[in-house]
Motif scaffolding. Structure first.
Motif, mmCIF file in Angstrom:
data_model
loop_
_atom_site.group_PDB
_atom_site.id
_atom_site.type_symbol
_atom_site.label_atom_id
_atom_site.label_comp_id
_atom_site.label_asym_id
_atom_site.label_seq_id
_atom_site.Cartn_x
_atom_site.Cartn_y
_atom_site.Cartn_z
ATOM 1 N N ASP A 15 40.530 34.758 44.199
ATOM 2 C CA ASP A 15 40.745 33.295 44.584
ATOM 3 C C ASP A 15 41.425 32.853 45.824
ATOM 4 O O ASP A 15 42.538 33.735 46.274
ATOM 5 C CB ASP A 15 41.492 32.766 43.420
ATOM 6 C CG ASP A 15 40.879 32.330 42.157
ATOM 7 O OD1 ASP A 15 40.869 31.107 41.601
ATOM 8 O OD2 ASP A 15 40.385 33.467 41.679
ATOM 9 N N TYR B 77 43.529 30.410 48.328
ATOM 10 C CA TYR B 77 44.385 29.079 48.185
ATOM 11 C C TYR B 77 44.595 28.803 49.738
ATOM 12 O O TYR B 77 45.262 29.401 50.488
ATOM 13 C CB TYR B 77 45.810 29.289 47.596
ATOM 14 C CG TYR B 77 45.519 29.900 46.074
ATOM 15 C CD1 TYR B 77 45.487 29.093 45.040
ATOM 16 C CD2 TYR B 77 45.380 31.210 45.970
ATOM 17 C CE1 TYR B 77 45.163 29.731 43.777
ATOM 18 C CE2 TYR B 77 45.174 31.872 44.655
ATOM 19 C CZ TYR B 77 45.283 31.104 43.483
ATOM 20 O OH TYR B 77 44.987 31.694 42.610
ATOM 21 N N GLY C 274 42.273 28.796 42.650
ATOM 22 C CA GLY C 274 42.096 28.647 44.080
ATOM 23 C C GLY C 274 41.272 27.575 44.686
ATOM 24 O O GLY C 274 40.420 26.887 43.714
ATOM 25 N N SER D 174 48.706 30.029 53.412
ATOM 26 C CA SER D 174 47.274 30.455 52.556
ATOM 27 C C SER D 174 47.735 31.738 51.928
ATOM 28 O O SER D 174 48.533 32.822 52.362
ATOM 29 C CB SER D 174 46.205 30.661 53.437
ATOM 30 O OG SER D 174 45.891 29.741 54.036
ATOM 31 N N ALA E 231 45.867 34.697 48.564
ATOM 32 C CA ALA E 231 44.504 35.169 48.132
ATOM 33 C C ALA E 231 45.095 36.022 46.828
ATOM 34 O O ALA E 231 45.967 36.997 46.923
ATOM 35 C CB ALA E 231 43.671 36.006 48.998
ATOM 36 N N ARG F 213 42.376 36.841 38.991
ATOM 37 C CA ARG F 213 43.273 36.024 38.417
ATOM 38 C C ARG F 213 43.075 35.802 36.793
ATOM 39 O O ARG F 213 44.258 35.556 36.093
ATOM 40 C CB ARG F 213 42.903 34.558 39.042
ATOM 41 C CG ARG F 213 43.942 33.582 38.561
ATOM 42 C CD ARG F 213 43.475 32.299 39.288
ATOM 43 N NE ARG F 213 42.125 31.827 38.593
ATOM 44 C CZ ARG F 213 42.242 30.984 37.400
ATOM 45 N NH1 ARG F 213 43.249 30.771 36.743
ATOM 46 N NH2 ARG F 213 41.002 30.415 37.124
#
Length: 524
Positions: A324, A326, A339, A370, A372, A376
């Motif tokens: 993900d 973000y 994300g 940011s 990652a 998840r």
């Protein structure tokens, strides 16, 4: 929500207009006294009369603290007339009145108003210290004595402004998220987001973190470490930070609880616990271990290019999962947070890696943090479930620079400042020269602690508190204040060692006055 009304064929003249929400009282509210706006004056088809015209364009109030509070009023005064005003008049603040003040009636405190040219404004500040908890109806009036001869003398008042000190009926605190990130091998960085889900204001209180418990902590039982939560209005949230250093290797089940001491009277006292979140520190086992080993960004115009590298550091192959991305989050996203971009990744053998490239177009100017996260959804059982997050990666689009709050978050993580020295760090950051600020921006973008340390001299830590002070004040917060548990004493004393002299004096004065919450605010 913004609503627009049109009135056609309006006769010439000067109009004083108002707006009122829920005029027929069809909605039951926690506060029925703040539904009416300030007046707006408008001239149609006429030329405003010559001469100055002072108005209080806006009145705001910011409350800090709860049991020992202060209110900072901000009154914006403008000259909407056709002529300049002389200096020498004042704007008065009225702390608590049911009705608007009359002409000639002085307020509780005032500030001077300088000469103002037509169309110009100034902002005056007034601070009220130590008001007891309650709801206050405040007003502002400029030139109450009519010292300035104005074109219009009937528009000098702003209000009412409801000011809530402490808690008001209807507050409901809850833990929205609890995340943990491991830094430098054994330092755990907890982020707790506390929100007020109720309809009333929640006063200043505390949130406790419990490092390792198999089950939720009992209500009212203090945790291993505590930090303050500021006053929160209805729907407002605050993210608080707690650091645990020197954590032994192992897997921990952590929790958080807000308002352990029941300082805030809530509509629901049973929803103050958040968690669990698992934290793995050190250790290995015969399982896969997925990590985002790098998160890089590149900017071209308004397009941001992301490159993420995911590797399997475990002792066993990992099946297919996902990563993900973000785009922007000031704090580490929780494991449950999806994300902005989700990418599938192929199975990875032991020591194998995969690089994922993505791009985001038409990005507005600004600075972005940011992140990652791999796996998840915990599709892969790993030897360490707490090292799947990478970030923050700071990316600037357009001519902006990194905020001091972002710089100081990293400075604390890098050990340049203690967790209680955020104000000192902000002061240091705000005084950086252009070369130093550019260096700091680059270091934060790379998340390079060594580079950050070399950018500018960091002020020396404050002198240690007087001997015995920390054990004394932390013992006072435990008893008779009942704001700390015995297990929190060591953490309190550790934080106390980094207090500046003014905070030491603040805590000493609060203890002398037997103001428990104020003492806690001075230490934390």
């Amino acid at each position: 929500r913004t609503t627009v009304f049109y009135r056609k064929n309006t006769p010439s003249g000067t109009y004083v207009s108002w707006a009122q929400a829920d005029a027929d009282a069809s909605v039951a509210e926690s506060d029925e006294k703040n539904n009416v706006s300030n007046p707006v004056k408008l001239s149609v088809g006429t030329t405003p009369p010559k001469g100055p015209d002072l108005v209080v364009d806006s009145l705001t109030a910011k409350v800090t603290g709860s049991l020992f509070a202060s209110v900072r009023y901000s009154a914006r005064v403008c000259n909407k007339g056709q002529s300049p005003t002389p200096s020498g008049t004042q704007v008065h603040i009225y702390y608590d009145r049911k009705t608007a003040p009359a002409t000639g009636q002085h307020g509780d405190k005032f500030a001077s108003v300088p000469a103002l040219k037509p169309g110009s404004c100034m902002t005056a500040y007034v601070t009220r210290t130590g008001p007891p908890p309650g709801i206050y109806i405040s007003w502002a009036q400029v030139d109450p004595d009519n010292w300035v001869k104005e074109a219009i003398e009937t528009n000098n008042i702003a209000g009412p402004k409801n000011v809530v000190v402490g808690s008001s009926p209807g507050a409901d605190l809850a833990i929205k998220s609890l995340t943990a990130q491991v830094y430098s091998g054994s330092s755990v960085h907890y982020q707790i987001q506390v929100c007020n889900k109720g309809t009333g204001t929640a006063g200043t209180t505390t949130v406790d973190v419990y490092f390792n418990r198999p089950n939720p902590p009992p209500l009212g039982v203090h945790g291993d470490q505590v930090t303050l939560v500021p006053q929160l209005g209805p729907g407002a949230c605050s993210t608080r930070t707690i650091f645990r250093s020197g954590t032994p290797a192992g897997t921990y089940v952590s929790w958080a609880q807000v308002d352990v001491s029941n300082i805030v009277k809530e509509t629901d006292e049973a929803n103050n616990i958040g968690g669990p979140t698992k934290v793995s520190v050190g250790g290995t086992s015969n399982l896969p271990d997925l990590r985002v080993t790098s998160l890089a960004t590149k900017v071209s115009g308004s397009t941001v290019y992301y490159s993420m590298r995911v590797c399997n550091y475990g002792q066993q192959a990992a099946g297919s999962s996902r990563v993900d991305l973000y785009y922007n989050s000031p704090f580490p996203p929780s494991a449950k947070q999806t994300g902005n971009d989700v990418i599938k990744i192929s199975p990875l053998n032991v020591s194998a890696c995969q690089t994922i490239d993505r791009q985001r177009t038409n990005v507005p100017q600004g600075t972005y943090l940011s992140w990652a996260r791999t796996d998840r959804l915990n599709q892969i059982q790993e030897s360490n479930e707490n090292n799947n997050l990478a970030g923050p990666r700071t990316t600037t689009v357009g001519p902006t620079t990194t905020s001091c709050s972002t710089v100081c978050l990293m400075a604390v993580q890098c050990g340049l400042f203690s967790p209680v020295a955020f104000p000192e760090c902000n002061t240091w950051c705000s005084k950086l020269n252009p070369w130093e600020k550019s260096c700091v921006d680059k270091a934060v973008a790379k998340h390079d602690c060594n580079a950050l340390k070399s950018c500018a001299p960091v002020p020396p830590p404050p002198p240690p508190p007087p001997p015995g002070f920390c054990s004394n004040i932390c013992g006072y917060l435990q008893s008779p204040c009942n704001l700390l548990a015995p297990t929190q004493q060591a953490a309190c004393v550790s934080l106390c060692q980094g207090l500046s002299p003014d905070k030491v004096t603040c805590a000493q004065n609060a203890q002398k006055a037997n103001q428990c919450m104020q003492a806690l605010m001075c230490v934390f």
